[in-house]
Design an enzyme around this catalytic site. Sequence first.
Site, short mmCIF file in Angstrom:
data_model
loop_
_atom_site.label_atom_id
_atom_site.label_comp_id
_atom_site.label_asym_id
_atom_site.label_seq_id
_atom_site.Cartn_x
_atom_site.Cartn_y
_atom_site.Cartn_z
N LYS A 119 0.81 -1.16 0.10
CA LYS A 119 -0.13 0.06 0.02
C LYS A 119 0.75 1.32 0.02
O LYS A 119 0.40 2.30 -0.52
CB LYS A 119 -0.95 -0.05 1.24
N LYS A 161 -2.43 1.07 9.33
CA LYS A 161 -3.06 0.30 8.15
C LYS A 161 -1.51 -0.70 8.10
O LYS A 161 -0.38 -0.14 7.99
CB LYS A 161 -3.26 0.75 7.00
N GLY A 167 -8.15 -7.20 3.42
CA GLY A 167 -9.17 -7.98 3.85
C GLY A 167 -9.45 -7.43 5.35
O GLY A 167 -9.93 -8.02 6.29
N GLY A 168 -9.11 -6.14 5.44
CA GLY A 168 -9.39 -5.53 6.71
C GLY A 168 -8.40 -5.85 7.88
O GLY A 168 -8.42 -5.20 9.13
N HIS A 211 -16.79 4.15 0.47
CA HIS A 211 -15.85 3.37 -0.18
C HIS A 211 -16.37 3.39 -1.93
O HIS A 211 -17.34 2.91 -2.06
CB HIS A 211 -15.79 2.01 0.13
N GLU A 278 -9.06 1.75 -5.83
CA GLU A 278 -10.10 2.09 -4.68
C GLU A 278 -9.70 3.39 -3.96
O GLU A 278 -8.88 3.87 -3.77
CB GLU A 278 -10.09 1.08 -3.58
N ARG A 295 -6.46 -7.50 -9.59
CA ARG A 295 -7.50 -9.06 -9.99
C ARG A 295 -8.84 -8.58 -10.22
O ARG A 295 -9.28 -7.12 -10.23
CB ARG A 295 -7.37 -9.77 -8.85
P1 ADP Z 1 -7.82 -3.55 2.25
O1 ADP Z 1 -6.45 -3.95 1.74
O2 ADP Z 1 -8.10 -4.34 3.70
O3 ADP Z 1 -8.95 -3.68 1.63
P2 ADP Z 1 -8.03 -0.53 2.40
O4 ADP Z 1 -7.18 0.39 2.55
O5 ADP Z 1 -8.56 -0.92 0.99
O6 ADP Z 1 -7.79 -2.09 2.93
O7 ADP Z 1 -9.20 -0.18 3.59
C1 ADP Z 1 -10.42 -1.08 3.79
C2 ADP Z 1 -11.38 -0.22 4.01
O8 ADP Z 1 -11.14 0.50 5.29
C3 ADP Z 1 -12.20 0.62 3.15
O9 ADP Z 1 -13.05 0.37 2.29
C4 ADP Z 1 -12.77 1.92 4.10
O10 ADP Z 1 -13.96 1.60 4.52
C5 ADP Z 1 -11.78 1.82 5.17
N1 ADP Z 1 -10.50 2.94 5.17
C6 ADP Z 1 -9.44 2.70 4.78
N2 ADP Z 1 -8.62 3.92 4.94
C7 ADP Z 1 -9.38 4.87 5.50
C8 ADP Z 1 -9.25 5.82 5.96
N3 ADP Z 1 -8.05 6.63 5.93
N4 ADP Z 1 -10.17 6.88 6.47
C9 ADP Z 1 -11.34 6.15 6.58
N5 ADP Z 1 -11.66 5.03 6.26
C10 ADP Z 1 -10.63 4.28 5.76
MG MG Z 2 -9.31 -2.54 -0.14
#
Ligand code: ADP
Ligand code: MG
Length: 664
Positions: A119, A161, A167-168, A211, A278, A295
């Site tokens: 990321k 993060k 996957g959260g 999102h 995203e 993907r």
């Molecule tokens: P993953 O790899 O787990 O998909 P992401 O970076 O895409 O991780 O983030 C997953 C979810 O977390 C997003 O869909 C959003 O809902 C929330 N999220 C991520 N970053 C932020 C942020 N900076 N502020 C608020 N919500 C966030």
């Molecule tokens: Mg994501």
Amino acid sequence: MGKPLRKVLVANRGEIARRIMRSCRDMGIATVAVFSDADENMPFVRDADEAVRIGPPPSGESYLRIDRILEAAARTGADAVHPGYGFLSENAELAQACADRGVVFIGPTPDAIRAMGSKKEAKRIAADADVPVVPGYDGAKQDIETLVEKAREVGFPLMLKASAGGGGKGMRIVREDKNLEDMIESAKREAKSSFGDDTMLIEKYIESPRHVEIQILGDAHGNLVHLFERECSIQRRHQKIIEESPSPALNPELRARMGDAAVRVGQAIGYRNAGTVEFILAPDGSFYFLEVNTRLQVEHPVTECVTGVDLVRQQIRVAQGEELGVRQEDLRQQGAAVEVRIYAEDPSNGFLPQSGPIVDWHLPPMEGLREDGGVESGSHVGIHYDPMLAKIITWDHDRTGALRRMVRALQTLSVQGITTNRAFLLKVLQHPKFVAGEIDTHFIETHMKGELEVEVPEALVRRAAVVATLADHERRRVCNPTLPHVPSGWRNNPWAPQWVEYEGPAGDVRVEYWHRGRGAFDFTVGEWSERVQLVACDEERPDVFELRAEEGGVRHRMRVVRSGGVWHVQDAEGAAMLVEKPRFPDPSAEAVAGGCVAPMPGKIIQLRVEPGQRVEQGDVLVVMEAMKMEHTVAAPSDGEVSAVHVAEGDQVDGGALLVVIDEG
Ligand code: ADP
Ligand code: MG
Ligand code: ADP
């Protein structure tokens, strides 16, 4: 121009394996499935032209084994591998190993996967391409003191993060300084154990975010297009459960800006094949790059429905070295599409995944309805993989129409034998805020907290009991070849009712009835008494009935499924499960003398006896659970336990022998 693919191996399972094979078939390409021991009877294995067993159930020993997948490709002569989503789909090593062996990988280059797998690196690339990123810290210094200091600079609330995450996992929202250090440490630990890399990003937390993601497609000839957005804000545990396109939050101007930004990110890395950029969208309309998923995405069907583009077909074209079959200026979003993910999970218990048999899976066809399913009646949902059973997609000319179709589809979906999120999805889809498009990623915590339980209305339970009784009456009548002209309820004394008792969601239900001939019945359930006319009872397959009955001048249609002593009844207003109470002391006595069998498929949650133990009639031997209801199996007579065939935690089929008792 490359050469056309002849045979594609799908390195995945469930609905996505079937989805990919569908497009392969359409293109005249043969298919190979790979499967673990747990999946040998799943529909995706049967759908393929050839199928190769690659190992035991744990994915680490099967679906994640690059060596076994490539060996399966070699053995079947497959010239390409499609990884689907999840599993190895974003694994650069698989892409590299394919390239090394001259097998086509249907996806981006190993370099693109690597670059976007971090990321941190992805954010750098996006920022360099003039795409807004969430302000924060993405530096190399990763000791706790630095991270604490940088976090304070970013300010609260903030988001931790895992750079390698997905996957959260390894993600934390931090709202105040108090537990900052602990939270950094625990996020690092989770990242280390999940991804083998504890590099952290710190981001400003965007409040009330949506999102919104953009689908992109690129080829090896420098063409790159976007296929508009998907709104994916309805999430539980940071995972999406409802997605739609278009997003109710975008106007044409914002849509164009986000599309351009996604294309710039794609161009910056020479992206090939299908990918998703995203973004997080703030309430003020500013948007920030999150990451690129390299993907095909779970929710790709909504894009296909509104653009008319088959994304898997495009992926295959690109992998064959052809140019994209679509141009940006020809792409349009037409109408609106929504997707829901049907999970075997329990919303009232933290969305905990469920396992067990699917006694019935039935979704009647409808205009504007697409089912991307992975299971069928009789499938078993195990504990080894993601519990998503199917995706249901509806579309129409506008969002309102698509949502109405989805509500209808979910109301008619019969999924029995296992707890799912079906009823919960229906509540979300009908929530006024959702209907108005006023959603953010906290929608479920904010608006659905009190809506996690499924209530079965009393009237539905009563109706279900009547209908189950009718179906059973019909079943016994049809099964009785000796006296077909004698109704099964025939009695010498026409004044005494027949009766049956069920265990319902809120206690016992006693049904009394008099058969008056020609399908007319007088029913009494508690205070309620009514004449019911059986109109038709069609047996779709053994123990699955489509039943029509008239009550008070109105004909109702219900689907009735029998599984051992359990009745599942479904109509447009919901589903009810009833367990028939044994009429005689022990229904299993005929099969195995002294044997106690499971009244239904389910899980053994308590075993109260052991071999050699003396029991009295009525003593509880075993407690079972199915679809969140507990049932006890009691001793049919006094005696001694001579055998115990189950252990706590076992999943058993209806009719399975549990305990044997020697009388005396
Ligand atoms: P993953 O790899 O787990 O998909 P992401 O970076 O895409 O991780 O983030 C997953 C979810 O977390 C997003 O869909 C959003 O809902 C929330 N999220 C991520 N970053 C932020 C942020 N900076 N502020 C608020 N919500 C966030
Ligand atoms: Mg994501
Ligand atoms: P009609 O106006 O007669 O419904 P259409 O060609 O517009 O004809 O739509 C045919 C069917 O396709 C309709 O049932 C409609 O709900 C559905 N449909 C609507 N929008 C889309 C879309 N974007 N993609 C695919 N099908 C759609």
